[in-house]
Design a protein around this motif. Structure first.
Motif, short mmCIF file in Angstrom:
data_model
loop_
_atom_site.label_atom_id
_atom_site.label_comp_id
_atom_site.label_asym_id
_atom_site.label_seq_id
_atom_site.Cartn_x
_atom_site.Cartn_y
_atom_site.Cartn_z
N ARG A 11 -81.30 -41.06 -50.64
CA ARG A 11 -81.96 -41.02 -51.95
C ARG A 11 -82.50 -39.63 -52.26
N THR A 12 -83.16 -39.03 -51.30
CA THR A 12 -83.72 -37.68 -51.50
C THR A 12 -82.62 -36.67 -51.77
N ALA A 13 -81.53 -36.76 -51.04
CA ALA A 13 -80.42 -35.82 -51.24
C ALA A 13 -79.89 -35.89 -52.67
N PHE A 14 -79.69 -37.09 -53.18
CA PHE A 14 -79.14 -37.23 -54.53
C PHE A 14 -80.18 -36.99 -55.62
N ARG A 15 -81.46 -37.13 -55.30
CA ARG A 15 -82.49 -36.73 -56.28
C ARG A 15 -82.48 -35.22 -56.46
N ARG A 16 -82.14 -34.50 -55.42
CA ARG A 16 -82.08 -33.04 -55.48
C ARG A 16 -80.83 -32.52 -56.18
N SER A 38 -75.91 -41.61 -64.53
CA SER A 38 -75.75 -40.23 -64.06
C SER A 38 -74.65 -40.15 -63.02
N SER A 39 -73.79 -41.16 -63.00
CA SER A 39 -72.74 -41.23 -61.98
C SER A 39 -71.34 -41.06 -62.56
N VAL A 40 -71.21 -40.63 -63.80
CA VAL A 40 -69.90 -40.50 -64.43
C VAL A 40 -69.15 -39.32 -63.82
N ALA A 41 -67.88 -39.54 -63.52
CA ALA A 41 -67.04 -38.48 -62.95
C ALA A 41 -65.61 -38.62 -63.46
N SER A 42 -64.95 -37.49 -63.60
CA SER A 42 -63.53 -37.47 -63.93
C SER A 42 -62.76 -37.89 -62.68
N TYR A 150 -79.85 -34.65 -65.04
CA TYR A 150 -80.84 -35.51 -64.41
C TYR A 150 -81.02 -35.02 -62.98
N GLN A 151 -82.26 -34.71 -62.63
CA GLN A 151 -82.55 -34.25 -61.28
C GLN A 151 -83.98 -34.63 -60.93
N ASP A 152 -84.16 -35.15 -59.73
CA ASP A 152 -85.49 -35.51 -59.22
C ASP A 152 -86.25 -36.40 -60.20
N ARG A 153 -85.54 -37.43 -60.72
CA ARG A 153 -86.12 -38.44 -61.62
C ARG A 153 -86.59 -37.85 -62.96
N GLU A 154 -85.94 -36.78 -63.39
CA GLU A 154 -86.37 -36.10 -64.61
C GLU A 154 -85.14 -35.65 -65.41
N PHE A 155 -85.22 -35.80 -66.73
CA PHE A 155 -84.18 -35.29 -67.62
C PHE A 155 -84.54 -33.85 -67.98
N ILE A 156 -83.60 -32.93 -67.75
CA ILE A 156 -83.84 -31.51 -67.96
C ILE A 156 -82.81 -31.01 -68.98
N THR A 157 -83.29 -30.24 -69.96
CA THR A 157 -82.37 -29.74 -71.00
C THR A 157 -82.22 -28.23 -70.90
N TYR A 158 -81.04 -27.78 -71.27
CA TYR A 158 -80.72 -26.37 -71.37
C TYR A 158 -80.01 -26.19 -72.71
#
Length: 165
Positions: A11-16, A38-42, A150-158
């Motif tokens: 869990r920690t690895a994938f949160r990072r 957050s698991s969509v992949a080609s 999505y990283q560490d239970r947070e949505f981050i925008t750029y």
């Protein structure tokens, strides 16, 4: 390592690990359903195919039972929408969120970076989750307004044009 320790570290690895964000939507007998993923992949370009995984929830079961669904890839302007679809009891499919209905009947997010309509090819149960491999039947490209991760239970925008160096 114990099973519990491996699970906690996993869990920690994938949160990072930062990932893209999508809302998967479908039309169920009782109306539209959707969830944040957050698991969509080609998976393949020829034929076009993608994958995602879902936990065993009411929305996920409805998506898995639907003959088709839309994977709406989200951009920087969709952080609140992603949060709404990630939490029970939050507003969904409201007019101000930008939802429409595709000609084939699925809910579609008009302002998504891209919307990929697909049908399930394989459903693979794994523990409490189901991995979906889907054939993509149609791709609609929308505005590219930056990135949502999505990283560490947070949505981050750029915003578009901003690059980390």
């Amino acid at each position: 390592m114990s099973h519990t320790e491996i699970t906690d570290r996993f869990r920690t690895a994938f949160r990072r690990h930062p990932t893209g964000v999508a809302i998967i939507s479908a039309m169920a007998p009782d109306g539209p359903v959707g969830l944040t993923a957050s698991s969509v992949a080609s998976v393949s370009v020829a034929p076009p195919a993608l994958s995602f995984s879902v936990l065993d929830t009411r929305s996920a079961r409805a998506i898995l039972e639907a003959p088709s669904f839309v994977v709406n890839l989200l951009g920087a302007g969709h952080a609140r929408l992603a949060d709404d679809f990630a939490r029970t009891g939050r507003p969904r499919f409201t007019p101000d969120q930008g939802w429409d209905v595709s000609p084939t009947g699925e809910p579609i997010l008009a302002g998504a970076v891209a919307s990929l309509r697909g049908t399930p090819l394989h459903l693979v149960p794994v523990g409490e989750s189901t991995v979906v491999v889907a054939v993509v039947l149609e791709v609609l490209l929308g505005p590219c307004d930056g990135r949502l991760v999505y990283q560490d239970r947070e949505f981050i925008t750029y915003p578009e044009g901003i690059r980390d160096t």
